[in-house]
Design a protein around this motif. Structure first.
Motif, PDB file in Angstrom:
ATOM      1  N   GLU A 145       0.558   4.390  -2.754  1.00 34.17           N
ATOM      2  CA  GLU A 145       0.484   5.397  -2.677  1.00 34.17           C
ATOM      3  C   GLU A 145       1.912   6.162  -3.471  1.00 34.17           C
ATOM      4  O   GLU A 145       1.106   7.420  -3.822  1.00 34.17           O
ATOM      5  CB  GLU A 145      -0.174   5.664  -1.537  1.00 34.17           C
ATOM      6  N   HIS A 146       3.092   5.965  -2.796  1.00 37.46           N
ATOM      7  CA  HIS A 146       4.301   7.067  -3.378  1.00 37.46           C
ATOM      8  C   HIS A 146       4.355   7.099  -5.156  1.00 37.46           C
ATOM      9  O   HIS A 146       4.240   7.532  -5.646  1.00 37.46           O
ATOM     10  CB  HIS A 146       5.072   5.562  -2.774  1.00 37.46           C
ATOM     11  N   GLU A 193       0.675  -1.332   0.149  1.00 35.83           N
ATOM     12  CA  GLU A 193       0.008   0.005   0.326  1.00 35.83           C
ATOM     13  C   GLU A 193       1.203   1.814   0.052  1.00 35.83           C
ATOM     14  O   GLU A 193       0.528   2.204  -0.802  1.00 35.83           O
ATOM     15  CB  GLU A 193      -0.637   0.215   1.062  1.00 35.83           C
ATOM     16  N   ASN A 194       1.688   1.296   0.716  1.00 39.66           N
ATOM     17  CA  ASN A 194       2.569   2.920   0.990  1.00 39.66           C
ATOM     18  C   ASN A 194       3.191   2.692  -0.687  1.00 39.66           C
ATOM     19  O   ASN A 194       3.467   3.557  -0.510  1.00 39.66           O
ATOM     20  CB  ASN A 194       3.656   2.492   1.872  1.00 39.66           C
ATOM     21  N   LYS A 215       1.348   6.944  -6.724  1.00 44.77           N
ATOM     22  CA  LYS A 215       0.466   7.718  -7.504  1.00 44.77           C
ATOM     23  C   LYS A 215       1.227   9.562  -6.957  1.00 44.77           C
ATOM     24  O   LYS A 215       1.029  10.467  -7.991  1.00 44.77           O
ATOM     25  CB  LYS A 215      -0.797   7.737  -6.191  1.00 44.77           C
ATOM     26  N   LYS A 216       1.938   9.592  -6.022  1.00 42.18           N
ATOM     27  CA  LYS A 216       2.349  10.965  -5.533  1.00 42.18           C
ATOM     28  C   LYS A 216       3.715  10.975  -6.165  1.00 42.18           C
ATOM     29  O   LYS A 216       4.406  12.544  -6.437  1.00 42.18           O
ATOM     30  CB  LYS A 216       2.259  11.227  -4.409  1.00 42.18           C
TER      31      LYS A 216
END
Length: 707
Positions: free
Chosen positions: A551-552, A547-548, A554-555
């Motif tokens: 998220e990274h 998950e981390n 996507k950013k």
């Protein structure tokens, strides 16, 4: 009575044996094939001293020195290894290798044939000797070529295997030319049989890396011949498999068969002497150099070698002798006597250099594990063994090897490893070292052994017997992983998932203290590596731990833009132009600036961004005002801080003030593009040029108002 007299008369008279002359006995035994019986060093020195007093030029004295030279050379070659080769070489040069070059070559060939794994060491030793005494290396090549021809004609496979291995490493060390290796390969593959192809494959594994680097076209031709043999010749299945493995070794760039092993590259390339011998050349074996021959110029030859030795080893080695002709032999005997371990008080200090103690320790560990009923009994018995400090890794390796040999993973070994780790931190450290070593070499194991090893380490990790910091060795990307390492990681994580559960496993991977050690498992430095790791763990059913990384990912575009913004150059805005901006923006100066002073002078950095940012006024991290966006039609040129403010085409800009951690000045400005339209009348008033030559001297020092 008559019968008794007849028996007594038939008895032979008792004869007394004459006293044996030691010199004559040695001369007689030296003429035998075995070279005579063993003579203790002290007895040999006494006999040499006795003969030296009589006649140093005599045949008996020369025979004694020859016997001492032979024993010394054999002893030094038999105890050479990677650790002590630098110490053995000066001792060998201390012997008369010109007189005993036949003895040296024969001893090296015998030692290499009896222990093939030590062939790189013997090749390195010969390379060093060859740099100073090329005739020794040339004689060795002549005898090896002769032995290769003879074994090829006689179909002597063991002798040919030893000979080709030795020649391969001599080619790697550039003692022999690569043409010799290519001729041998052509001869072995010309009329292929199972034995000849097998020997050619083993020879190519040793010398292939060198040929690929120095003779690429010839190397490709040899592999084309291997491919033809594999496809067209009816060789045995076992040999076909060996050829296929050879192609895989070539694909892996001979990573397990380097040209020169680590620690044996002891000669500079400019000092190497290469002998250009081929299989077709006439060889001179010179078997007479192996036996003793009387030398009428013995003293002169010894003095000549003493000069050569002085040039090789320096003047310090000559000062150790007494000055007579027997110094070399006596010094070697004294050194050999010290190596025997006999002390002054008569006790003997034995040093095991054969590895027999380590083999016995492994055998004891294996038998102890196999005879135990449960893991507690095995652990208790193993802890009672006399394990020397530094050998803890050997015990751990034996436990892992026993575990890998099972058909399926047995929890017996996992519980035993867990108990060891929790008893003492020394064992935990040893198992962590084993994890790093096994992961680096996991491609060498077959699938079943790999599975058992992975489940063993998975058990240690899920029970916290071993620190999770060892996962730092796992690099989850396409370049640093192989099929074997990916299978290992898959089984490892699945074992941890089975023992801990998904929620506990995810929470453990989110632990802040482990993040520096998990950076390689969950990489975020490169989008390609991040996607690879996400796809891998999702494929094995562990998508929750990614998950981390998702998220990274996507950013990532926003982070890249932020990095580009920070990388753009800064310019300085003079104080008068700053006040002019606020006057044109219709902002009251009292609301923007607290009371100012110009000492100490400090510049105000200005950066140009490609995307709009909200207008805000902040001072020392505290937001003072958030005015409405305003537009201006003139921008400061970004060429240099000393440029003038000229009139340009209408270009809207938005002004924002913020205090940033990257710039230590109390006030910083950010100028960004905005699609808003400029107000009327602003362009004509702001078009007047303003000089900023004072920007290097003027600055602002802002303070927060007391209110």
């Amino acid at each position: 009575m008559r019968a008794l007299q007849e028996v007594e008369g038939s008895r032979a008279p008792i004869s007394i044996k004459p006293k044996v002359d030691p010199a004559a006995e040695i001369k007689k035994m030296a003429l035998t094939r075995g070279g005579g019986t063993y003579i203790p060093p002290h007895r040999l020195r006494a006999m040499m001293a006795e003969q030296a007093q009589d006649d140093q030029q005599g045949e008996d004295y020369q025979r004694l020195t020859w016997e001492a030279l032979r024993k010394s050379i054999n002893g030094l070659i038999n105890k050479v290894n990677t650790a002590n080769i630098k110490l053995i070489v000066p001792q060998l040069f201390g012997e008369n290798l010109i007189r005993g070059k036949g003895l040296f070559v024969r001893s090296v060939m015998r030692a290499q044939a009896s222990s093939l794994p030590f062939t790189p060491i013997f090749a390195s030793l010969v390379t060093i000797i060859n740099t100073k005494l090329p005739q020794v290396g040339e004689l060795l090549l002549h005898r090896l070529i002769h032995q290769f021809r003879r074994s090829y004609k006689r179909n002597d496979k063991p002798t040919m295997t030893a000979t080709t291995t030795f020649l391969a490493h001599l080619v790697n060390q550039q003692v022999a030319h690569e043409v010799l290796a290519l001729q041998m390969l052509v001869l072995l593959l010309e009329r292929p049989t199972d034995d000849s192809v097998e020997i050619a494959v083993s020879f190519m594994r040793e010398v292939g890396a060198f040929l690929a680097e120095h003779s690429a076209r010839a190397n490709n031709g040899i592999f084309d011949r291997f491919r033809t043999i594999l496809n067209e010749t009816g060789i045995d299945k076992r040999v076909q498999y060996m050829v296929e493995v050879l192609f895989q070794v070539r694909k892996d760039k001979y990573k397990d068969n380097p040209i020169i092993p680590e620690g044996l590259d002891l000669v500079e390339e400019e000092d190497m002497i290469t002998h250009r011998l081929s299989l077709d050349d006439e060889v001179q074996v010179q078997e007479t150099l192996n036996i003793f021959k009387f030398d009428p110029n013995f003293k002169e030859n010894e003095e000549a070698y003493a000069e050569i030795k002085r040039e090789i080893l320096g003047d310090s080695d000559d000062e150790e002798g007494s000055g007579d002709e027997g110094d070399t032999e006596e010094g070697s005997d004294e050194e050999s006597e010290v190596d025997d371990g006999i002390k002054a008080d008569g006790t003997v200090d034995v040093h095991d250099q054969t590895g027999a103690n380590l083999v016995n320790l492994r055998r004891t560990i294996y038998l102890t594990i196999m005879s135990a009923l449960d893991f507690e009994e095995a652990t208790h018995k193993l802890l009672k063994l006399d394990i020397a400090p530094g050998q803890e890794v050997e015990l751990c390796n034996m436990v892992i090897e026993c575990c890998s040999q099972e058909r399926t993973f047995s929890k017996f070994y996992g519980l035993m490893g867990e108990r060891f780790c929790k008893i003492n931190q020394v064992w935990a450290t040893a198992y962590e070292q084993c994890f790093v070593n096994y992961y680096a070499t996991i491609h060498r194991y077959e699938t079943n052994r790999l599975r058992n090893i992975a489940r063993f380490f998975g058990h240690l990790l899920m029970t916290d017997a071993m620190s999770w910091t060892v996962l730092e060795a796992v690099k989850m990307n396409e370049d640093d992983t192989t099929s074997s390492s990916r299978i290992f990681v898959k089984i490892l994580f699945q074992e941890m998932l089975e023992g801990m559960g998904l929620k506990r496993l995810v929470d453990r991977f989110k632990d802040e203290s482990l993040q520096p050690y998990l950076a390689n498992v969950f990489p975020i430095d490169n989008p390609k590596n991040t996607r690879f790791s996400i796809n891998f763990f999702t494929a094995i059913g562990l998508g929750a731990i990614t998950e981390n990384m998702r998220e990274h990912l996507k950013k990532m575009p926003a982070l890249l833009l932020e990095q580009q913004r920070r990388a753009q150059p800064l310019i300085l805005i003079p104080l008068r132009i700053l006040r002019l901006f606020f006057r044109r923006l219709a902002l009251p100066q009292a609301q923007v600036f607290p009371p100012l002073s110009v000492s100490p002078p400090r510049a105000i950095p200005l950066a140009l961004l490609r995307q709009p940012r909200p207008v805000s006024l902040a001072l020392a991290g505290k937001v003072l005002r958030q005015p409405e966006p305003h537009a201006v039609t003139h921008a400061l040129p970004l060429s240099s801080p000393s440029s003038q403010w000229r009139r340009q085409e209408p270009q809207p800009f938005v002004l924002s003030l913020a205090s940033t951690s990257q710039h230590p000045s109390p006030l910083s400005l950010v100028l960004s593009v905005s699609p808003s339209s400029p107000p009327r009348g602003l362009a004509s008033k702001a078009a007047r040029p303003v000089s900023d030559t004072a920007s290097a001297r003027l600055g602002v020092q802002a303070r927060l108002p007391s209110s």
